[in-house]
Scaffold this motif. Sequence first.
Motif, short mmCIF file in Angstrom:
data_model
loop_
_atom_site.label_atom_id
_atom_site.label_comp_id
_atom_site.label_asym_id
_atom_site.label_seq_id
_atom_site.Cartn_x
_atom_site.Cartn_y
_atom_site.Cartn_z
N VAL A 1 0.86 -1.19 0.00
CA VAL A 1 0.00 0.00 0.00
C VAL A 1 0.89 1.23 0.00
O VAL A 1 1.88 1.29 0.75
CB VAL A 1 -0.91 0.06 1.26
CG1 VAL A 1 -1.89 1.22 1.15
CG2 VAL A 1 -1.66 -1.24 1.46
N SER A 2 0.56 2.21 -0.83
CA SER A 2 1.31 3.46 -0.82
C SER A 2 0.37 4.63 -1.10
O SER A 2 -0.72 4.45 -1.65
CB SER A 2 2.44 3.44 -1.86
OG SER A 2 1.90 3.33 -3.16
N ILE A 3 0.79 5.82 -0.70
CA ILE A 3 0.04 7.03 -1.03
C ILE A 3 0.99 8.04 -1.64
O ILE A 3 2.20 8.01 -1.40
CB ILE A 3 -0.69 7.64 0.19
CG1 ILE A 3 0.29 8.06 1.29
CG2 ILE A 3 -1.74 6.68 0.74
CD1 ILE A 3 -0.36 8.85 2.42
N ALA A 4 0.44 8.93 -2.45
CA ALA A 4 1.25 9.97 -3.09
C ALA A 4 0.35 11.12 -3.51
O ALA A 4 -0.86 10.94 -3.72
CB ALA A 4 1.97 9.42 -4.32
N SER A 5 0.93 12.31 -3.62
CA SER A 5 0.21 13.44 -4.22
C SER A 5 0.46 13.41 -5.73
O SER A 5 1.26 12.62 -6.22
CB SER A 5 0.66 14.76 -3.61
OG SER A 5 2.04 14.96 -3.84
N THR A 6 -0.21 14.26 -6.46
CA THR A 6 -0.21 14.20 -7.93
C THR A 6 1.19 14.08 -8.54
O THR A 6 1.43 13.21 -9.36
CB THR A 6 -0.90 15.46 -8.51
OG1 THR A 6 -2.21 15.56 -7.95
CG2 THR A 6 -1.02 15.36 -10.02
N PHE A 7 2.12 14.93 -8.13
CA PHE A 7 3.47 14.89 -8.70
C PHE A 7 4.49 14.34 -7.71
O PHE A 7 5.65 14.14 -8.06
CB PHE A 7 3.92 16.30 -9.12
CG PHE A 7 3.13 16.88 -10.25
CD1 PHE A 7 2.72 16.11 -11.32
CD2 PHE A 7 2.76 18.23 -10.23
CE1 PHE A 7 1.98 16.65 -12.36
CE2 PHE A 7 2.02 18.78 -11.27
CZ PHE A 7 1.64 17.99 -12.34
N PRO B 1 6.53 11.97 -4.73
CA PRO B 1 6.95 10.57 -4.61
C PRO B 1 5.99 9.80 -3.71
O PRO B 1 5.32 10.39 -2.85
CB PRO B 1 8.34 10.68 -3.97
CG PRO B 1 8.35 12.01 -3.28
CD PRO B 1 7.45 12.90 -4.04
N SER B 2 5.95 8.49 -3.88
CA SER B 2 5.03 7.68 -3.08
C SER B 2 5.66 7.33 -1.73
O SER B 2 6.88 7.25 -1.59
CB SER B 2 4.63 6.42 -3.83
OG SER B 2 5.73 5.59 -4.03
N VAL B 3 4.77 7.12 -0.76
CA VAL B 3 5.18 6.77 0.60
C VAL B 3 4.47 5.47 0.96
O VAL B 3 3.25 5.37 0.86
CB VAL B 3 4.78 7.89 1.59
CG1 VAL B 3 5.10 7.49 3.03
CG2 VAL B 3 5.47 9.21 1.22
N ASP B 4 5.24 4.45 1.36
CA ASP B 4 4.65 3.15 1.72
C ASP B 4 3.92 3.25 3.06
O ASP B 4 4.42 3.87 4.00
CB ASP B 4 5.73 2.08 1.80
CG ASP B 4 6.33 1.77 0.43
OD1 ASP B 4 5.74 2.17 -0.59
OD2 ASP B 4 7.40 1.12 0.38
N VAL B 5 2.75 2.61 3.13
CA VAL B 5 1.90 2.69 4.32
C VAL B 5 1.69 1.30 4.92
O VAL B 5 1.47 0.32 4.18
CB VAL B 5 0.53 3.31 3.98
CG1 VAL B 5 -0.29 3.54 5.26
CG2 VAL B 5 0.68 4.63 3.23
N ASP B 6 1.72 1.24 6.23
CA ASP B 6 1.45 -0.01 6.96
C ASP B 6 -0.06 -0.26 6.97
O ASP B 6 -0.81 0.51 7.56
CB ASP B 6 1.98 0.14 8.39
CG ASP B 6 1.74 -1.11 9.24
OD1 ASP B 6 1.21 -2.10 8.69
OD2 ASP B 6 2.09 -1.08 10.43
N LEU B 7 -0.48 -1.32 6.30
CA LEU B 7 -1.92 -1.62 6.20
C LEU B 7 -2.57 -1.76 7.58
O LEU B 7 -3.72 -1.36 7.76
CB LEU B 7 -2.12 -2.91 5.40
CG LEU B 7 -3.59 -3.36 5.20
CD1 LEU B 7 -4.34 -2.35 4.35
CD2 LEU B 7 -3.65 -4.75 4.58
#
Length: 232
Positions: free
Chosen positions: A213-219, A221-227
């Motif tokens: 699972v990861s989150i990111a804003s439009t431009f 970089p992505s950040v991995d998230v602990d489910l």
Amino acid sequence: MAHKRGKKYQDAAKQVEAGKVYAANDAVDLVKKIDFAKFDATVEIAFKLNVDTKQADQQLRGALVLPNGTGKETTVIVFAKGDQAKAAEAAGADVVGEQDLVERIQDGWLDFDVAIATPDMMAQVGRLGRVLGPKGLMPNPKTGTVTMNVTKAVSDAKNGQVTYRTDRDGNVAVPVGKVSFDADKLVGNLKSIAETIVRARPASVRGTYVQHVSIASTFGPSVDVDLATLVD
């Protein structure tokens, strides 16, 4: 040839600890901090699922209304007639029509975000499959956009409904709000979609279902998230 990222992206990426999986609150704070867009960027969550999308029962598709909305003005059209058309207008649909609306879209008009249809209109709306299908705009019972309850469908679309579906590789990406949202509102939306995806686990899946699972804003970089920090 590898795509070279700009300096702003590289500077933002340096603030994401390599290999670290962040708790939901920390991930949201970081995504907000490292966003560098000159506009109010959209925050998106992406899931990598252990599903075989060649199997019909392992394809996910559905919709949910995010508790804190999407921060986006949604233009909604409805294919309906008679009392259903009146109900759609009363609920706040932007454009309501029958064959006239089908023809308008056939002529190239696509300035809307959500299309809803009553079941009796689908014979006519079906002709738009080639146009609306690739854009993810085709009304579908699984996402609540083919329905006799147009009042609820329009209300949901206007109040932060998002749709989700697996792509060919088993990924699901869903917008969850704007960078300007309070962190707790973003986290609330993230939890809502994560719980929905987890509940939708196909019975035939073996092993680890949500692989990443990861989150990111439009431009950004992505950040991995602990489910585990997204699902109670």
